[in-house]
Design a protein around this motif. Structure first.
Motif, PDB file in Angstrom:
ATOM      1  N   GLN A  78       0.837  -1.183   0.000  1.00 16.67           N
ATOM      2  CA  GLN A  78       0.000   0.000   0.000  1.00 16.67           C
ATOM      3  C   GLN A  78       0.876   1.238   0.000  1.00 16.67           C
ATOM      4  OE1 GLN A  78      -2.913   0.277   3.174  1.00 16.67           O
ATOM      5  NE2 GLN A  78      -4.189   1.616   1.913  1.00 16.67           N
ATOM      6  N   ALA A  79       0.779   1.998  -1.077  1.00 16.98           N
ATOM      7  CA  ALA A  79       1.506   3.248  -1.193  1.00 16.98           C
ATOM      8  C   ALA A  79       0.672   4.369  -0.597  1.00 16.98           C
ATOM      9  CB  ALA A  79       1.810   3.535  -2.660  1.00 16.98           C
ATOM     10  N   PRO A  80       1.304   5.469  -0.196  1.00 16.07           N
ATOM     11  CA  PRO A  80       0.556   6.588   0.394  1.00 16.07           C
ATOM     12  C   PRO A  80      -0.538   7.086  -0.541  1.00 16.07           C
ATOM     13  CG  PRO A  80       2.903   6.885   0.722  1.00 16.07           C
ATOM     14  CD  PRO A  80       2.752   5.716  -0.200  1.00 16.07           C
ATOM     15  N   GLY A  81      -1.744   7.199   0.002  1.00 20.36           N
ATOM     16  CA  GLY A  81      -2.860   7.700  -0.775  1.00 20.36           C
ATOM     17  C   GLY A  81      -3.455   6.736  -1.766  1.00 20.36           C
ATOM     18  N   LYS A  82      -2.996   5.492  -1.744  1.00 17.97           N
ATOM     19  CA  LYS A  82      -3.498   4.501  -2.695  1.00 17.97           C
ATOM     20  C   LYS A  82      -4.070   3.307  -1.959  1.00 17.97           C
ATOM     21  CE  LYS A  82      -0.397   5.677  -6.522  1.00 17.97           C
ATOM     22  NZ  LYS A  82       0.560   5.135  -7.530  1.00 17.97           N
ATOM     23  N   GLU A  83      -4.855   2.520  -2.676  1.00 19.17           N
ATOM     24  CA  GLU A  83      -5.409   1.305  -2.085  1.00 19.17           C
ATOM     25  C   GLU A  83      -4.331   0.215  -2.045  1.00 19.17           C
ATOM     26  OE1 GLU A  83     -10.069   1.840  -3.471  1.00 19.17           O
ATOM     27  OE2 GLU A  83      -8.876   0.184  -4.223  1.00 19.17           O
ATOM     28  N   ARG A  84      -4.539  -0.723  -1.148  1.00 22.69           N
ATOM     29  CA  ARG A  84      -3.625  -1.844  -1.073  1.00 22.69           C
ATOM     30  C   ARG A  84      -3.787  -2.712  -2.319  1.00 22.69           C
ATOM     31  NH1 ARG A  84      -3.089  -4.339   4.771  1.00 22.69           N
ATOM     32  NH2 ARG A  84      -5.303  -4.774   4.476  1.00 22.69           N
ATOM     33  N   GLU A  85      -2.646  -3.184  -2.858  1.00 21.07           N
ATOM     34  CA  GLU A  85      -2.684  -3.952  -4.091  1.00 21.07           C
ATOM     35  C   GLU A  85      -1.894  -5.243  -3.963  1.00 21.07           C
ATOM     36  OE1 GLU A  85      -0.860  -1.789  -7.307  1.00 21.07           O
ATOM     37  OE2 GLU A  85       1.106  -1.776  -6.369  1.00 21.07           O
ATOM     38  N   PHE A  86      -2.298  -6.217  -4.755  1.00 17.86           N
ATOM     39  CA  PHE A  86      -1.643  -7.509  -4.793  1.00 17.86           C
ATOM     40  C   PHE A  86      -0.265  -7.392  -5.423  1.00 17.86           C
ATOM     41  CE2 PHE A  86      -1.165 -11.988  -5.190  1.00 17.86           C
ATOM     42  CZ  PHE A  86      -0.669 -12.243  -6.461  1.00 17.86           C
ATOM     43  N   VAL A  87       0.706  -8.130  -4.871  1.00 18.25           N
ATOM     44  CA  VAL A  87       2.058  -8.157  -5.419  1.00 18.25           C
ATOM     45  C   VAL A  87       2.416  -9.559  -5.909  1.00 18.25           C
ATOM     46  CG1 VAL A  87       4.497  -7.834  -4.916  1.00 18.25           C
ATOM     47  CG2 VAL A  87       2.803  -6.261  -3.937  1.00 18.25           C
ATOM     48  N   ALA A  88       2.279 -10.559  -5.023  1.00 19.14           N
ATOM     49  CA  ALA A  88       2.661 -11.922  -5.380  1.00 19.14           C
ATOM     50  C   ALA A  88       2.028 -12.890  -4.395  1.00 19.14           C
ATOM     51  CB  ALA A  88       4.178 -12.087  -5.375  1.00 19.14           C
ATOM     52  N   ALA A  89       1.946 -14.149  -4.792  1.00 17.93           N
ATOM     53  CA  ALA A  89       1.422 -15.184  -3.900  1.00 17.93           C
ATOM     54  C   ALA A  89       2.102 -16.502  -4.205  1.00 17.93           C
ATOM     55  CB  ALA A  89      -0.095 -15.314  -4.054  1.00 17.93           C
ATOM     56  N   ILE A  90       2.122 -17.385  -3.191  1.00 18.92           N
ATOM     57  CA  ILE A  90       2.778 -18.670  -3.347  1.00 18.92           C
ATOM     58  C   ILE A  90       1.954 -19.742  -2.656  1.00 18.92           C
ATOM     59  CG2 ILE A  90       4.234 -18.339  -1.292  1.00 18.92           C
ATOM     60  CD1 ILE A  90       6.500 -19.755  -2.925  1.00 18.92           C
TER      61      ILE A  90
END
Length: 123
Positions: free
Chosen positions: A39-51
């Protein structure tokens, strides 16, 4: 219920690398699919990777594919996110999350979360 603790964040320059760790506790922690979100400042949390539980199945967001690598060591109850060729736009708080047995790239489907680790990439 497992508990997750992230570590490894920091301040780096563009082009540098970091390895984030997600340590889990609990007898059944290796039965959990682990995802990384940010989650970047002012932005929604976003998916990066999964295992997956065995590590055989991995998934990446388009924005990090080819630069980030997710892996896990079930003997150490730890999932890693190797972040290479970092860019200023990778600056965010990185969270790992756990979901029992099955995976997803949807934040809402992960019931267990760590506290997050800050990654800051300067240009």
């Amino acid at each position: 219920q497992v508990q997750l603790v992230e570590s490894g964040g920091g301040l780096v320059q563009a082009g540098d690398s970091l390895r984030l760790s997600c340590a889990s506790s609990g007898r059944t922690s290796d039965n959990y699919y682990i995802g990384w979100f940010r989650q970047a400042p002012g932005k929604e949390r976003e998916f990066v990777a999964a295992i997956s539980r065995t590590g055989r199945i991995v998934e990446y967001a388009n924005s990090v594919r080819g630069r980030f690598t997710i892996s896990r060591d079930n003997a150490k109850n730890t999932v890693y996110l190797q972040c290479d060729s970092l860019k200023p736009e990778d600056t965010a708080v990185y969270y790992c999350a756990g979901r029992y047995l099955y995976g997803s790239n949807r934040e809402s489907e992960y019931p267990v979360w760590g506290q997050g680790t800050q990654v800051t990439v300067s240009s």
